[in-house]
Design an enzyme around this catalytic site. Structure first.
Site, short mmCIF file in Angstrom:
data_model
loop_
_atom_site.label_atom_id
_atom_site.label_comp_id
_atom_site.label_asym_id
_atom_site.label_seq_id
_atom_site.Cartn_x
_atom_site.Cartn_y
_atom_site.Cartn_z
N GLU A 67 0.81 -1.22 0.00
CA GLU A 67 0.00 0.00 0.00
C GLU A 67 0.85 1.28 0.00
OE1 GLU A 67 -3.17 -0.38 2.89
OE2 GLU A 67 -3.97 -2.12 1.83
N GLU A 182 -5.31 -8.49 -0.93
CA GLU A 182 -6.08 -8.28 0.31
C GLU A 182 -7.49 -7.87 -0.09
OE1 GLU A 182 -4.69 -5.46 3.21
OE2 GLU A 182 -2.61 -6.07 2.97
#
Lengths: 371, 43
Positions: A67, A182
């Site tokens: 991220e 995810e």
């Protein structure tokens, strides 16, 4: 099952700064010397090649960072991430050209087109796209946060997956595989929606809508033995896991168990909320109703009490053209008060610890059953 | 109690005879957010 290797965070000896995340202090800064980082990645991949062999490691995936479009996870900017990506990808390919590397491993499908454009321009290796998504609005990781609410839009997660695929298809590398490394309803490991019976139908409805658009969807996570926010305070604390830390199976576990029982051949079904399959010795019908909660309350309040489920009447299944003979019909269910361990936990008064009597069997036996 | 009550065992498990050319219709209750797996296995 094969490893999906996420290459992060920065070892302190190589870090350019001291910004960290989580109690275990994962360093989020770029390397101070990209040559040394490249050497580290090369040595790490060489170690795996020596230990497991090129044929095995060629079946793995290597994802660069986590991220980087969120400043809590990456203190650099986009161009610094792309530099990290390129250096890392080339180091992995030095191990073997067959090794698969990708990114941008972003939150909320960020930087997909930008990374593809960068790789096209620089000829940096790029074998797949990875990204993440969650289905809540609001900001709040912490225990007791009142900020997070489940997004009730029926296209949540699904529309994001389809958009990610569309971005790839419209790019200069239109056939890149897409991996959601995810996904879940909530990004907080303290959100009781994860424990609720609603999660089973939520998972299946999201996966069904994403079918054919993503190459993999990795539910975050298998188990509540997960300490980004510190040790878990109670047996059901809203952790991400399909299993709680005692090994108790949540309703979400059964969504995947039921999927795993489907035969290899998918049949046509008139019901969009179903999968119908066949195997050598029978047929399987998996179906569900997903109804998003009608509430203005936060997840933290809404999912911490019993939520009765409305009766929707009778569902009818019709099997035709089956070979004559003797069969066994098995029906498995999960829902309100059925394989609803969190519902039972709430009824027991949400104890901080489970006694052996309340637990129902020894931890050793439960863990053995999972294997 | 928690583990055994929620161990995922079949809610219904019954033998059924299917005759040639005869469809099998099966009804069961459905509630909001139910997930149901029906498996028909040849014996």
């Amino acid at each position: 099952m094969k490893p999906f290797v996420e290459l992060s965070f920065m070892p302190n000896a190589l870090a350019s700064g001291n910004k960290t995340i989580f109690w275990w202090k994962g360093n989020i800064t770029p390397p101070k010397d990209y040559g040394k980082w490249e050497h580290l990645i090369h040595a790490l991949v060489q170690h795996w090649t020596d230990r497991y062999g090129e044929a095995e490691v060629s079946q793995w995936y290597f994802e660069v960072w986590n991220e980087p479009n969120l400043d809590i996870f990456w203190s650099g900017n986009q161009s610094e991430y792309f530099h990290l990506y390129e250096v890392t990808a080339r180091a992995i390919k030095e191990g073997a050209s067959s090794y698969r590397v990708g990114g941008p491993a972003t939150a909320g499908r960020g930087w997909i087109r930008e990374l593809i454009d960068f790789a096209t321009r620089t000829r940096a290796p790029l074998d797949f796209i990875s990204t993440h998504d969650y289905g809540v609005k609001g900001i709040g990781f912490a225990e007791g946060s009142e900020q997070l609410k489940l997004i009730v839009d029926p296209g949540v997660i699904i529309n994001g997956v389809r958009d990610s695929r569309s971005q790839i298809t419209g790019s200069s590398l239109p056939k890149l595989p897409l991996h959601y490394t995810e996904w879940n309803s909530s990004y907080s490991s303290r959100d009781p929606v994860h424990d609720s019976y609603l999660s089973a139908a939520y998972i299946l409805s999201r996966l069904k809508g994403s079918e054919g658009y993503a190459d993999s969807m990795s539910y975050w996570t298998f188990t509540d033995i997960f300490e980004e926010s510190g040790p878990a305070p109670s047996p059901f604390h809203g952790g991400f896991g399909l299993l709680n830390f005692n090994g108790l199976r949540k309703p979400s576990f059964y969504a995947y168990q039921f999927l795993n029982r489907l035969g290899k051949v998918e049949l046509e079904s008139e019901d969009a909320n179903s999968w119908v399959c066949k195997s050598d010795n029978g047929v399987q019908v998996l179906f569900w109703n997903y109804t998003a909660p009608d509430t203005t309350e936060s997840n933290q309040r809404f999912f911490k009490r019993d939520i009765p489920a409305k009766d929707l009447g009778q569902a009818q299944i019709s099997f035709a053209q089956l070979p004559a003979g003797n069969y066994r019909l098995n029906v498995y269910r999960v829902g309100h008060n059925v394989n609803d361990v969190y519902g039972d936990y709430l009824k027991a008064g949400s104890p901080l610890n489970l006694t052996r009597n309340r637990f129902g069997c020894s931890l050793r036996r439960t863990m053995a059953e999972q294997q | 109690m928690l583990a055994e009550k929620n161990d995922g065992r079949a809610a219904v498990s019954t033998p059924i005879r299917i005759d040639a050319g005869k469809p099998l219709r099966y009804e069961l209750s459905l509630h909001e957010n139910d997930v149901i797996l029906v498996m028909l296995e040849r014996q």
